[in-house]
Design a protein around this motif. Structure first.
Motif, PDB file in Angstrom:
ATOM      1  N   LYS A   5       0.826  -1.214   0.000  1.00  0.00           N
ATOM      2  CA  LYS A   5       0.000   0.000   0.000  1.00  0.00           C
ATOM      3  C   LYS A   5       0.857   1.260   0.000  1.00  0.00           C
ATOM      4  CE  LYS A   5      -4.230  -1.889   2.008  1.00  0.00           C
ATOM      5  NZ  LYS A   5      -5.147  -1.909   3.157  1.00  0.00           N
ATOM      6  N   ASP A   6       1.991   1.238   0.714  1.00  0.00           N
ATOM      7  CA  ASP A   6       2.872   2.401   0.781  1.00  0.00           C
ATOM      8  C   ASP A   6       3.631   2.638  -0.526  1.00  0.00           C
ATOM      9  OD1 ASP A   6       2.117   2.937   3.367  1.00  0.00           O
ATOM     10  OD2 ASP A   6       3.925   2.066   4.284  1.00  0.00           O
ATOM     11  N   SER A   7       4.202   1.547  -1.081  1.00  0.00           N
ATOM     12  CA  SER A   7       5.087   1.685  -2.243  1.00  0.00           C
ATOM     13  C   SER A   7       4.411   1.417  -3.580  1.00  0.00           C
ATOM     14  CB  SER A   7       6.277   0.733  -2.099  1.00  0.00           C
ATOM     15  OG  SER A   7       5.850  -0.612  -2.226  1.00  0.00           O
ATOM     16  N   GLY A   8       3.317   0.662  -3.551  1.00  0.00           N
ATOM     17  CA  GLY A   8       2.675   0.259  -4.804  1.00  0.00           C
ATOM     18  C   GLY A   8       3.402  -0.877  -5.502  1.00  0.00           C
ATOM     19  N   GLU A   9       4.532  -1.324  -4.926  1.00  0.00           N
ATOM     20  CA  GLU A   9       5.331  -2.419  -5.499  1.00  0.00           C
ATOM     21  C   GLU A   9       4.881  -3.757  -4.913  1.00  0.00           C
ATOM     22  OE1 GLU A   9       7.893  -1.987  -7.782  1.00  0.00           O
ATOM     23  OE2 GLU A   9       7.212   0.097  -7.835  1.00  0.00           O
ATOM     24  N   THR A  10       5.051  -4.828  -5.692  1.00  0.00           N
ATOM     25  CA  THR A  10       4.737  -6.158  -5.169  1.00  0.00           C
ATOM     26  C   THR A  10       5.778  -6.543  -4.120  1.00  0.00           C
ATOM     27  OG1 THR A  10       6.027  -7.286  -6.875  1.00  0.00           O
ATOM     28  CG2 THR A  10       3.694  -6.910  -7.348  1.00  0.00           C
ATOM     29  N   VAL A  11       5.399  -7.421  -3.219  1.00  0.00           N
ATOM     30  CA  VAL A  11       6.300  -7.902  -2.167  1.00  0.00           C
ATOM     31  C   VAL A  11       6.349  -9.422  -2.244  1.00  0.00           C
ATOM     32  CG1 VAL A  11       6.650  -8.108   0.323  1.00  0.00           C
ATOM     33  CG2 VAL A  11       5.835  -5.945  -0.645  1.00  0.00           C
ATOM     34  N   ALA A  12       7.569  -9.965  -2.360  1.00  0.00           N
ATOM     35  CA  ALA A  12       7.764 -11.418  -2.359  1.00  0.00           C
ATOM     36  C   ALA A  12       8.175 -11.844  -0.953  1.00  0.00           C
ATOM     37  CB  ALA A  12       8.832 -11.810  -3.371  1.00  0.00           C
ATOM     38  N   LEU A  13       7.494 -12.835  -0.422  1.00  0.00           N
ATOM     39  CA  LEU A  13       7.785 -13.337   0.918  1.00  0.00           C
ATOM     40  C   LEU A  13       8.735 -14.531   0.835  1.00  0.00           C
ATOM     41  CD1 LEU A  13       4.181 -13.179   2.411  1.00  0.00           C
ATOM     42  CD2 LEU A  13       5.989 -11.445   2.519  1.00  0.00           C
ATOM     43  N   ALA A  14       9.298 -14.894   1.961  1.00  0.00           N
ATOM     44  CA  ALA A  14      10.186 -16.055   2.035  1.00  0.00           C
ATOM     45  C   ALA A  14       9.399 -17.328   1.741  1.00  0.00           C
ATOM     46  CB  ALA A  14      10.816 -16.129   3.422  1.00  0.00           C
ATOM     47  N   PRO A  15      10.067 -18.362   1.227  1.00  0.00           N
ATOM     48  CA  PRO A  15       9.380 -19.636   0.988  1.00  0.00           C
ATOM     49  C   PRO A  15       8.788 -20.191   2.278  1.00  0.00           C
ATOM     50  CG  PRO A  15      11.511 -19.623  -0.087  1.00  0.00           C
ATOM     51  CD  PRO A  15      11.466 -18.402   0.787  1.00  0.00           C
ATOM     52  N   MET A  16       7.643 -20.873   2.148  1.00  0.00           N
ATOM     53  CA  MET A  16       7.000 -21.497   3.304  1.00  0.00           C
ATOM     54  C   MET A  16       6.177 -22.692   2.847  1.00  0.00           C
ATOM     55  SD  MET A  16       4.275 -18.413   4.219  1.00  0.00           S
ATOM     56  CE  MET A  16       5.511 -17.131   4.288  1.00  0.00           C
ATOM     57  N   SER A  17       5.738 -23.467   3.799  1.00  0.00           N
ATOM     58  CA  SER A  17       4.960 -24.674   3.492  1.00  0.00           C
ATOM     59  C   SER A  17       3.582 -24.304   2.945  1.00  0.00           C
ATOM     60  CB  SER A  17       4.795 -25.525   4.757  1.00  0.00           C
ATOM     61  OG  SER A  17       3.912 -24.879   5.660  1.00  0.00           O
ATOM     62  N   ALA A  18       2.914 -25.267   2.345  1.00  0.00           N
ATOM     63  CA  ALA A  18       1.567 -25.044   1.796  1.00  0.00           C
ATOM     64  C   ALA A  18       0.600 -24.608   2.896  1.00  0.00           C
ATOM     65  CB  ALA A  18       1.062 -26.313   1.115  1.00  0.00           C
ATOM     66  N   TYR A  19       0.704 -25.214   4.052  1.00  0.00           N
ATOM     67  CA  TYR A  19      -0.167 -24.871   5.178  1.00  0.00           C
ATOM     68  C   TYR A  19       0.038 -23.418   5.588  1.00  0.00           C
ATOM     69  CZ  TYR A  19      -2.262 -25.030   9.842  1.00  0.00           C
ATOM     70  OH  TYR A  19      -3.025 -24.781  10.954  1.00  0.00           O
ATOM     71  N   GLU A  20       1.298 -22.995   5.676  1.00  0.00           N
ATOM     72  CA  GLU A  20       1.592 -21.620   6.058  1.00  0.00           C
ATOM     73  C   GLU A  20       1.181 -20.638   4.962  1.00  0.00           C
ATOM     74  OE1 GLU A  20       5.703 -21.434   7.305  1.00  0.00           O
ATOM     75  OE2 GLU A  20       5.186 -22.221   9.286  1.00  0.00           O
ATOM     76  N   ARG A  21       1.374 -21.026   3.704  1.00  0.00           N
ATOM     77  CA  ARG A  21       0.945 -20.149   2.602  1.00  0.00           C
ATOM     78  C   ARG A  21      -0.566 -19.931   2.650  1.00  0.00           C
ATOM     79  NH1 ARG A  21       4.266 -23.486  -0.441  1.00  0.00           N
ATOM     80  NH2 ARG A  21       2.471 -24.286  -1.590  1.00  0.00           N
ATOM     81  N   LYS A  22      -1.327 -20.960   2.986  1.00  0.00           N
ATOM     82  CA  LYS A  22      -2.784 -20.826   3.085  1.00  0.00           C
ATOM     83  C   LYS A  22      -3.159 -19.783   4.136  1.00  0.00           C
ATOM     84  CE  LYS A  22      -7.223 -22.488   3.078  1.00  0.00           C
ATOM     85  NZ  LYS A  22      -7.992 -21.273   3.322  1.00  0.00           N
ATOM     86  N   ILE A  23      -2.479 -19.812   5.278  1.00  0.00           N
ATOM     87  CA  ILE A  23      -2.753 -18.835   6.338  1.00  0.00           C
ATOM     88  C   ILE A  23      -2.473 -17.421   5.842  1.00  0.00           C
ATOM     89  CG2 ILE A  23      -1.974 -18.014   8.604  1.00  0.00           C
ATOM     90  CD1 ILE A  23      -1.517 -21.008   9.329  1.00  0.00           C
TER      91      ILE A  23
END
Length: 196
Positions: free
Chosen positions: A150-168
């Motif tokens: 919201k501040d930058s308008g740029e996409t943010v890539a997060l660190a890799p995580m498990s499928a369960y954590e990605r769902k959360i």
């Protein structure tokens, strides 16, 4: 018991179970697909919980680790928790760094259920409340990513995580009004958060 001894005990218990489960996967094409198409019944989830609890209890006995096993069925999934009344170093070693051992143990438990029931399982395993604590951390990660987008308008890539954590994280980002997608393959699969 040291972490090395625990890992050795886990590998001793699970090698045969893994082989049996892999054979079951190869030999049960029809049964798995039929049962998935019909949905998950409460009795099947209870059976899955009982099989998983037996498997985990045997593992804890072999590793000489104290812990109580709780089974709960909710939202079409079986949730298994292993908890100890006192601080149990052995249980912490079953979580491992960043939950890596916990994830592996969850997959082995799912294989044990598959081997015994010929049904694929989506059970979730938690040890000493690790997943509950991690869910709070994931909520914060999602909130920070949304604020950054919201501040930058740029996409943010997060660190890799498990499928369960990605769902959360996907659910948290959606609740905050932005869009998230999973990208990458295997252990590098991660979430990218964007405004559109």
């Amino acid at each position: 018991m040291s972490a090395e001894s625990t890992e050795h005990a886990i590998s001793a218990v699970t090698t045969e179970e893994q082989d049996d489960a892999l054979s079951a996967v190869q030999n049960s094409d029809e049964g798995s697909e039929d049962s998935e198409g019909k949905g998950t019944s409460a009795s099947r989830l209870e059976e899955e919980g009982d099989v998983a609890a037996d498997y985990l209890e045997e593992l804890l006995d072999i590793a000489d680790i104290d812990g109580d096993i709780d089974i709960e069925v909710r939202n079409g999934r079986t949730y298994i928790s292993i908890v100890a009344e006192e601080e149990a170093a052995g249980l912490e070693s079953l979580v491992g760094k960043d939950g890596e051992v916990l994830e592996a143990l969850q997959e082995l438990t799912r294989l044990a259920v598959l081997s015994a029931t010929e049904n694929r399982s989506r059970l979730v395993l938690d040890i000493n409340g690790y997943r509950s604590e991690r869910a709070g951390e994931l909520q914060k990660i999602a909130e920070d990513a949304v604020a950054s987008v919201k501040d930058s308008g740029e996409t943010v890539a997060l660190a890799p995580m498990s499928a369960y954590e990605r769902k959360i994280v996907h659910d948290a980002v959606a609740d905050l009004g932005l869009i998230s997608e999973s990208e990458g393959e295997g252990a590098d699969r991660h979430i990218v958060v964007s405004a559109d």
